[in-house]
Scaffold this motif. Structure first.
Motif, PDB file in Angstrom:
ATOM      1  N   ASN A  22       0.888  -1.100   0.122  1.00 14.57           N
ATOM      2  CA  ASN A  22       0.056  -0.049  -0.067  1.00 14.57           C
ATOM      3  C   ASN A  22       1.097   1.242  -0.087  1.00 14.57           C
ATOM      4  O   ASN A  22       0.402   2.127  -0.618  1.00 14.57           O
ATOM      5  CB  ASN A  22      -0.896  -0.035   1.199  1.00 14.57           C
ATOM      6  N   GLU A  23       2.125   1.273   0.532  1.00 13.01           N
ATOM      7  CA  GLU A  23       3.031   2.223   0.679  1.00 13.01           C
ATOM      8  C   GLU A  23       3.395   2.568  -0.722  1.00 13.01           C
ATOM      9  O   GLU A  23       3.321   3.784  -1.311  1.00 13.01           O
ATOM     10  CB  GLU A  23       4.160   2.142   1.493  1.00 13.01           C
ATOM     11  N   ASP A  26       0.539   3.941  -3.048  1.00 14.47           N
ATOM     12  CA  ASP A  26       0.277   5.464  -2.617  1.00 14.47           C
ATOM     13  C   ASP A  26       1.311   6.364  -3.412  1.00 14.47           C
ATOM     14  O   ASP A  26       1.036   7.492  -3.792  1.00 14.47           O
ATOM     15  CB  ASP A  26       0.322   5.650  -1.100  1.00 14.47           C
ATOM     16  N   GLU A  27       2.505   5.801  -3.432  1.00 18.51           N
ATOM     17  CA  GLU A  27       3.631   6.738  -4.000  1.00 18.51           C
ATOM     18  C   GLU A  27       3.258   6.592  -5.572  1.00 18.51           C
ATOM     19  O   GLU A  27       3.651   7.666  -6.297  1.00 18.51           O
ATOM     20  CB  GLU A  27       4.895   5.800  -3.774  1.00 18.51           C
ATOM     21  N   ASP A  87      -8.468   4.840  -4.357  1.00 19.43           N
ATOM     22  CA  ASP A  87      -7.560   4.239  -3.630  1.00 19.43           C
ATOM     23  C   ASP A  87      -6.294   3.872  -4.188  1.00 19.43           C
ATOM     24  O   ASP A  87      -5.515   3.184  -3.665  1.00 19.43           O
ATOM     25  CB  ASP A  87      -8.098   3.307  -3.066  1.00 19.43           C
ATOM     26  N   GLY A  88      -6.089   4.005  -5.707  1.00 18.25           N
ATOM     27  CA  GLY A  88      -4.822   3.393  -6.228  1.00 18.25           C
ATOM     28  C   GLY A  88      -5.318   2.113  -6.931  1.00 18.25           C
ATOM     29  O   GLY A  88      -6.400   1.778  -7.196  1.00 18.25           O
ATOM     30  N   ASP A  92      -7.407   0.586  -0.019  1.00 18.59           N
ATOM     31  CA  ASP A  92      -6.766   0.546   1.075  1.00 18.59           C
ATOM     32  C   ASP A  92      -7.355  -0.293   1.952  1.00 18.59           C
ATOM     33  O   ASP A  92      -6.778  -0.648   3.233  1.00 18.59           O
ATOM     34  CB  ASP A  92      -7.262   2.040   1.635  1.00 18.59           C
TER      35      ASP A  92
END
Length: 98
Positions: A22-23, A26-27, A87-88, A92
């Motif tokens: 998830n990190e 997000d990037e 949420d990408g 999430d």
């Protein structure tokens, strides 16, 4: 959880790996929004490498439903932009809490 990398196959991932994924997601989403093609390419490669490294590949003849689908390594920023949700690539709430 089963994750498909388009054009490559499926990988089984333990839920414990999702905070790191998830990190990276997000990037990647921030780089897509900023149209940062160099950062996008680097982070997409890191995300896919993390999935490959942390997961166990399924046999090519396995017929498991994929819970997440990630773009191919050579996907363009425009193709990934079309795949993104709010949420990408990785929602999430993944892994889903029971």
């Amino acid at each position: 959880m089963i994750v498909r990398i388009m054009g490559e196959g499926q990988v089984r991932l333990d839920d414990s790996h999702f905070p790191k994924l998830n990190e990276l997601d997000d990037e990647l989403m921030a780089e897509v929004e900023q149209d940062d093609k160099e950062g996008f390419r680097r982070t997409l490669a890191a995300l896919l490498d993390a999935v490959r490294t942390m997961g166990a590949p399924l046999p090519d003849d396995a017929l498991e439903p994929s819970e997440l689908i990630l773009p191919a390594p050579d996907a363009t920023i425009e193709q990934v932009r079309a795949m993104l949700s709010d949420d990408g690539l990785i929602p999430d709430e993944y892994p889903a809490k029971s």
